[in-house]
Design a protein around this motif. Structure first.
Motif, PDB file in Angstrom:
ATOM      1  N   VAL A   1       6.987   0.843  -7.594  1.00  0.00           N
ATOM      2  CA  VAL A   1       8.084   0.688  -8.546  1.00  0.00           C
ATOM      3  C   VAL A   1       9.088   1.824  -8.371  1.00  0.00           C
ATOM      4  O   VAL A   1       8.731   2.995  -8.435  1.00  0.00           O
ATOM      5  CB  VAL A   1       7.549   0.683 -10.001  1.00  0.00           C
ATOM      6  CG1 VAL A   1       8.692   0.488 -10.987  1.00  0.00           C
ATOM      7  CG2 VAL A   1       6.491  -0.385 -10.181  1.00  0.00           C
ATOM      8  N   PHE A   2      10.329   1.437  -8.129  1.00  0.00           N
ATOM      9  CA  PHE A   2      11.429   2.389  -7.986  1.00  0.00           C
ATOM     10  C   PHE A   2      12.334   2.254  -9.205  1.00  0.00           C
ATOM     11  O   PHE A   2      13.165   1.350  -9.269  1.00  0.00           O
ATOM     12  CB  PHE A   2      12.244   2.094  -6.723  1.00  0.00           C
ATOM     13  CG  PHE A   2      11.452   2.214  -5.446  1.00  0.00           C
ATOM     14  CD1 PHE A   2      11.403   3.406  -4.757  1.00  0.00           C
ATOM     15  CD2 PHE A   2      10.758   1.111  -4.951  1.00  0.00           C
ATOM     16  CE1 PHE A   2      10.676   3.518  -3.579  1.00  0.00           C
ATOM     17  CE2 PHE A   2      10.033   1.209  -3.781  1.00  0.00           C
ATOM     18  CZ  PHE A   2       9.990   2.420  -3.092  1.00  0.00           C
ATOM     19  N   GLY A   3      12.146   3.087 -10.199  1.00  0.00           N
ATOM     20  CA  GLY A   3      13.017   3.066 -11.374  1.00  0.00           C
ATOM     21  C   GLY A   3      12.579   2.135 -12.481  1.00  0.00           C
ATOM     22  O   GLY A   3      12.408   2.559 -13.600  1.00  0.00           O
ATOM     23  N   SER A   4      12.389   0.855 -12.179  1.00  0.00           N
ATOM     24  CA  SER A   4      11.955  -0.080 -13.212  1.00  0.00           C
ATOM     25  C   SER A   4      11.276  -1.288 -12.583  1.00  0.00           C
ATOM     26  O   SER A   4      11.487  -1.607 -11.421  1.00  0.00           O
ATOM     27  CB  SER A   4      13.135  -0.531 -14.074  1.00  0.00           C
ATOM     28  OG  SER A   4      14.086  -1.209 -13.300  1.00  0.00           O
ATOM     29  N   TYR A   5      10.428  -1.921 -13.378  1.00  0.00           N
ATOM     30  CA  TYR A   5       9.768  -3.149 -12.937  1.00  0.00           C
ATOM     31  C   TYR A   5      10.789  -4.274 -12.870  1.00  0.00           C
ATOM     32  O   TYR A   5      11.710  -4.333 -13.686  1.00  0.00           O
ATOM     33  CB  TYR A   5       8.675  -3.559 -13.930  1.00  0.00           C
ATOM     34  CG  TYR A   5       7.474  -2.660 -13.942  1.00  0.00           C
ATOM     35  CD1 TYR A   5       6.368  -2.942 -13.149  1.00  0.00           C
ATOM     36  CD2 TYR A   5       7.432  -1.543 -14.758  1.00  0.00           C
ATOM     37  CE1 TYR A   5       5.253  -2.123 -13.168  1.00  0.00           C
ATOM     38  CE2 TYR A   5       6.323  -0.719 -14.784  1.00  0.00           C
ATOM     39  CZ  TYR A   5       5.239  -1.010 -13.985  1.00  0.00           C
ATOM     40  OH  TYR A   5       4.146  -0.192 -13.996  1.00  0.00           O
ATOM     41  N   GLN A   6      10.619  -5.173 -11.920  1.00  0.00           N
ATOM     42  CA  GLN A   6      11.442  -6.376 -11.878  1.00  0.00           C
ATOM     43  C   GLN A   6      10.686  -7.424 -12.687  1.00  0.00           C
ATOM     44  O   GLN A   6       9.702  -8.001 -12.224  1.00  0.00           O
ATOM     45  CB  GLN A   6      11.633  -6.842 -10.433  1.00  0.00           C
ATOM     46  CG  GLN A   6      12.550  -5.951  -9.638  1.00  0.00           C
ATOM     47  CD  GLN A   6      12.653  -6.408  -8.204  1.00  0.00           C
ATOM     48  OE1 GLN A   6      11.855  -5.984  -7.373  1.00  0.00           O
ATOM     49  NE2 GLN A   6      13.612  -7.272  -7.923  1.00  0.00           N
TER      50      GLN A   6
ATOM     51  N   ILE B   1       2.282   2.531  -7.630  1.00  0.00           N
ATOM     52  CA  ILE B   1       2.974   3.748  -7.231  1.00  0.00           C
ATOM     53  C   ILE B   1       4.313   3.790  -7.966  1.00  0.00           C
ATOM     54  O   ILE B   1       5.133   2.886  -7.817  1.00  0.00           O
ATOM     55  CB  ILE B   1       3.191   3.773  -5.702  1.00  0.00           C
ATOM     56  CG1 ILE B   1       1.848   3.666  -4.990  1.00  0.00           C
ATOM     57  CG2 ILE B   1       3.957   5.027  -5.286  1.00  0.00           C
ATOM     58  CD1 ILE B   1       1.932   3.216  -3.560  1.00  0.00           C
ATOM     59  N   HIS B   2       4.502   4.832  -8.772  1.00  0.00           N
ATOM     60  CA  HIS B   2       5.735   4.985  -9.544  1.00  0.00           C
ATOM     61  C   HIS B   2       6.586   6.083  -8.950  1.00  0.00           C
ATOM     62  O   HIS B   2       6.169   7.236  -8.897  1.00  0.00           O
ATOM     63  CB  HIS B   2       5.436   5.344 -10.995  1.00  0.00           C
ATOM     64  CG  HIS B   2       4.816   4.248 -11.772  1.00  0.00           C
ATOM     65  ND1 HIS B   2       4.436   4.404 -13.078  1.00  0.00           N
ATOM     66  CD2 HIS B   2       4.504   2.965 -11.449  1.00  0.00           C
ATOM     67  CE1 HIS B   2       3.919   3.268 -13.529  1.00  0.00           C
ATOM     68  NE2 HIS B   2       3.941   2.394 -12.552  1.00  0.00           N
ATOM     69  N   HIS B   3       7.774   5.736  -8.504  1.00  0.00           N
ATOM     70  CA  HIS B   3       8.771   6.715  -8.082  1.00  0.00           C
ATOM     71  C   HIS B   3       9.634   6.978  -9.306  1.00  0.00           C
ATOM     72  O   HIS B   3      10.468   6.153  -9.674  1.00  0.00           O
ATOM     73  CB  HIS B   3       9.613   6.187  -6.916  1.00  0.00           C
ATOM     74  CG  HIS B   3       8.802   5.937  -5.684  1.00  0.00           C
ATOM     75  ND1 HIS B   3       8.518   6.935  -4.780  1.00  0.00           N
ATOM     76  CD2 HIS B   3       8.182   4.816  -5.229  1.00  0.00           C
ATOM     77  CE1 HIS B   3       7.776   6.436  -3.799  1.00  0.00           C
ATOM     78  NE2 HIS B   3       7.562   5.151  -4.050  1.00  0.00           N
ATOM     79  N   GLY B   4       9.396   8.088  -9.963  1.00  0.00           N
ATOM     80  CA  GLY B   4      10.032   8.335 -11.254  1.00  0.00           C
ATOM     81  C   GLY B   4       9.219   7.659 -12.337  1.00  0.00           C
ATOM     82  O   GLY B   4       8.129   7.143 -12.098  1.00  0.00           O
ATOM     83  N   LYS B   5       9.736   7.639 -13.531  1.00  0.00           N
ATOM     84  CA  LYS B   5       9.042   7.029 -14.664  1.00  0.00           C
ATOM     85  C   LYS B   5       9.700   5.678 -14.965  1.00  0.00           C
ATOM     86  O   LYS B   5      10.872   5.639 -15.341  1.00  0.00           O
ATOM     87  CB  LYS B   5       9.143   7.949 -15.874  1.00  0.00           C
ATOM     88  CG  LYS B   5       8.206   7.615 -16.986  1.00  0.00           C
ATOM     89  CD  LYS B   5       8.287   8.688 -18.049  1.00  0.00           C
ATOM     90  CE  LYS B   5       7.020   8.726 -18.851  1.00  0.00           C
ATOM     91  NZ  LYS B   5       7.019   9.856 -19.776  1.00  0.00           N
TER      92      LYS B   5
END
Length: 125
Positions: A17-22, A48-52
């Motif tokens: 996840v980059f920024g937010s879930y789709q 895997i979370h890139h950022g919160k």
């Protein structure tokens, strides 16, 4: 943005996840989990979370709202392991991991620099 990868060899779904879930892709995640549970009798999840992610609760709500049949999620009992790779996990996830010690799902949080270790842990299930 969100990447979804299915590892059939080790029976796990990897979500990056980059920024937010789709939100529109959450049914794709559920279907992948369901298929792995059907084929292997179990499955795991590596997240895997890139950022919160700013919409974790919206994503969870989207999953539960996707069906009216309470038996639709019985395959979730076949989850074996859950690993979160994040340098800043949300309070909700940290609490879930803290209380998971008594459940049948093994859960762990790994910092971003231990991403490979998280994958190894998932694959060793």
């Amino acid at each position: 943005m969100m990447n979804i990868r299915i590892d059939d060899r080790y029976a796990y779904v990897e979500i990056e996840v980059f920024g937010s879930y789709q939100l529109e892709r959450m049914s794709e995640v559920l279907n992948a989990m369901r298929e792995l549970a059907d084929r292997h009798g179990h499955f795991s999840q590596l997240e895997i979370h890139h950022g919160k992610p700013d919409n974790l609760l919206s994503a969870l709500f989207r999953l539960t709202k996707s069906t009216k049949d309470p038996n639709e999620f019985t395959f979730m009992r076949q989850m074996k392991r859950y690993a979160l790779v994040s340098d800043n996990p949300s309070l909700l996830i940290r609490t879930a991991v803290a209380f998971s010690q008594s459940g049948q799902v093994e859960m762990r949080i790994f910092p971003m620099h231990e991403r490979d270790m998280a994958r190894q842990w998932i694959e060793s299930a």
